[in-house]
Every structure is written in C-alpha cells, then in structure tokens.
Design an enzyme around this catalytic site. Structure first.
Site, mmCIF file in Angstrom:
data_model
loop_
_atom_site.group_PDB
_atom_site.id
_atom_site.type_symbol
_atom_site.label_atom_id
_atom_site.label_comp_id
_atom_site.label_asym_id
_atom_site.label_seq_id
_atom_site.Cartn_x
_atom_site.Cartn_y
_atom_site.Cartn_z
ATOM 1 N N GLY A 294 -0.804 -3.561 11.454
ATOM 2 C CA GLY A 294 0.531 -3.978 11.876
ATOM 3 C C GLY A 294 0.525 -5.317 12.594
ATOM 4 N N THR B 209 -5.727 2.168 13.687
ATOM 5 C CA THR B 209 -6.008 3.495 13.142
ATOM 6 C C THR B 209 -6.295 3.443 11.648
ATOM 7 O OG1 THR B 209 -3.620 3.834 12.914
ATOM 8 C CG2 THR B 209 -4.675 4.726 14.889
ATOM 9 N N ASP C 53 4.263 -1.164 7.953
ATOM 10 C CA ASP C 53 5.475 -1.396 8.742
ATOM 11 C C ASP C 53 6.700 -1.571 7.848
ATOM 12 O OD1 ASP C 53 4.136 -1.231 11.116
ATOM 13 O OD2 ASP C 53 3.995 -3.397 11.438
ATOM 14 N N ASP D 119 -7.357 -7.083 -6.813
ATOM 15 C CA ASP D 119 -8.265 -8.174 -6.458
ATOM 16 C C ASP D 119 -7.480 -9.154 -5.596
ATOM 17 O OD1 ASP D 119 -9.752 -10.545 -6.352
ATOM 18 O OD2 ASP D 119 -10.504 -10.337 -8.390
#
Length: 300
Positions: free
Chosen positions: A69, A92, A276, A217
């Site tokens: 984020g 996380t 987000d 990629d």
C-alpha cells in the site's frame, strides 16, 4: 553510488511492525555511511505531501519501509521519474518484494541491497477512471469477487488483521453471484461474459503470494489478464489453493489473455490495485513500459 536516501515509513504496515523495521534500516544505512532523510506521515495524504516536498531536494533513492500500500503511494511520485525506488519489506503481503526477490523480515539485508545500488527499469500499471483520475500500480489490479471482498473488509471494524479478510471472504462466498463484465483489449477484441473476477497483472502475485497472473512479466510492456468464469461456490473454494501455485490457469473455468490496454466495466464493481481502492468501474487499465527504476539484487 548511494550516498543519501529518503526513507518513507508507514507506521501501520505489518500490523505496526514497520517503525521497528524502519529503525533497523536507518541504523544500517548509518553504519554504511549513507545519509538518511526520514518521512513518517500521519496518513496517506500527509505522507504524500511530505514525499513530494522531499523529492524536490537531491536524493539518490526513495526507500519505502512498509507494504504494498505505501509502495503504491510512492509510485505516484516516482512514476516516470529518474529517482529509483528501494524497498525494505515490512507489510503483510509484500508482493512487490516477492516479485523482485528482495529480503523479507531482514531490514539490514534489504538495506544492503539498496546500498549496492543495482537498478532495473520496469513497467508499471496505470488505471484511468471515468472521473479523469489516474493511479499507478506495481503489482495487480483486481475487479470482481476480490474487490467485493475488499469492499466488505473496508466496511468492517472487527475483527482485526488477517481474520477480518477471512470473515469478509466467507461472507462474499455465501453471496456469490455472476457478475456481468465487458472488456475490450487493445481497442480490438471484445469480451462480454459473466465472471467471478478479472485480474490484470503487471507482476505475478497479489494478496501475499497468490499467483493470480503467473505468466506476468514486469518488463514486457503487457498486462496479463486472468478471468475466472462464473461457477459454483464449491468450484470457487477448490480453486483457491491452486492460485498459490499458479495452476488455476489450467482449469476449465479460467481463461487468460494479454494486452497493453484494457477497458473494463462491470456495474457496481470497484477496481483495487496493490491491495488498495482505486476507483469504480468503468476504467482503463494499461501497462506503461519502463515507467519505474527499482533497486534489486544484482542476481535478479
């Protein structure tokens, strides 16, 4: 040669572990004789203000201590900029760190990678909303079931941490329904279908290692698209474990495609990227070649 870095720390990343990781990172930079300017914002808007101000002064790299984020926040300032991004993973999910093989749970080792100063020029994704907004992302943009789960998580105040996501996941599975999608790939190929989700990957993973677009990629100028077609709750539940191996793309209810630019619409669905919220659909999602310089291990 790295002699001065600007360090942006998200105090909420990794359930509050980022400040501790930041302290270790700064200490290691100082051991190596590298000057540090630190930034800690009260919230995302304040952090962006401080970041924009800091980048008007000379720095050899912007170093982010946190998760995907806060990296996304940094990308808004670094896209198409010559200042490279260094990452000390402390979130996380850490999907950027996974993609670029950066040391995790070891801030000093991550700093050593940054100090070596080896950079790679990579692509970024760009989402343009119907309201005229533009948002850069580094990993995966999600629409459909995934974004509905995120919507629910954002409405919840309890429980905390990963359990909140698990509760929202179960709740959305119980309400699973076909979602009408319309995608147009590179202005030519139209896909109209009922889908469970559609994901657009600049890199391979999201959600802490789920290989939703396993063939992506980050330097080919394309987005990989994974579409999960409408199926039963049982089939969806069985699909989840395969996503961590990337083998879900071999299942009959999953189709894939690649494109430089995709317009996507599904009524009432929001787009998320790097974990987000970004904007409501419709939106245009595209790959922008060579938009970011990122510091990576020399072996990458």
């Amino acid at each position: 040669m790295i002699s001065h870095v600007t360090v942006l720390t998200n105090p909420k990343s990794g359930h509050g572990n980022a400040p501790h990781a930041g302290e270790k990172a700064v200490a290691r930079f100082q051991e190596l004789g590298i000057n540090v300017t630190g930034i800690v914002g009260r919230d995302a808007a304040h952090a962006r203000e401080l970041l924009d101000e800091a980048l008007t002064r000379e720095t050899d790299a912007l170093v982010v201590v946190g998760g995907d984020g806060v990296i996304r926040l940094a990308l808004q300032a670094l896209a198409r900029n010559d200042i490279p991004l260094g990452i000390v993973p402390a979130g996380t999910g850490n999907d950027h760190a996974r993609e670029y093989r950066l040391p995790q749970a070891d801030p000093a080792a991550a700093v050593d990678v940054i100090a070596a100063g080896y950079t790679e020029t990579v692509d970024l994704g760009l989402i343009k909303g119907a309201d005229g907004s533009s948002t850069w992302f580094g990993t995966v943009a999600a629409t459909g079931f995934d974004s509905l789960v995120s919507d629910r998580v954002n409405r919840m105040s309890w429980p905390h941490g990963r359990m909140r996501y698990n509760v929202a996941l179960v709740a959305e599975i119980s309400q699973l329904r076909p979602l009408p999608f319309r995608l147009v790939l590179d202005g030519e190929r139209e896909i109209v279908a009922d889908l469970t989700l559609a994901a657009f990957g600049n890199t391979r993973s999201y959600g802490g290692g789920m290989l939703i677009t396993p063939g992506a990629d980050h330097s080919d100028g394309m987005l990989d698209i994974t579409m999960v077609h409408s199926s039963s709750r049982t089939k969806l539940i069985r699909l989840f474990p395969t996503v961590f191996k990337g083998t879900h793309v071999n299942l009959p209810q999953v189709t894939t495609a690649r494109a430089r630019t995709i317009t996507v619409d599904s009524p009432g669905i929001n787009a998320y990227a790097d974990g987000d919220y970004v904007c409501p659909l419709p939106a245009e999602i595209s790959a922008v070649p060579g938009a970011l310089k990122i510091i990576v291990p020399e072996s990458v």
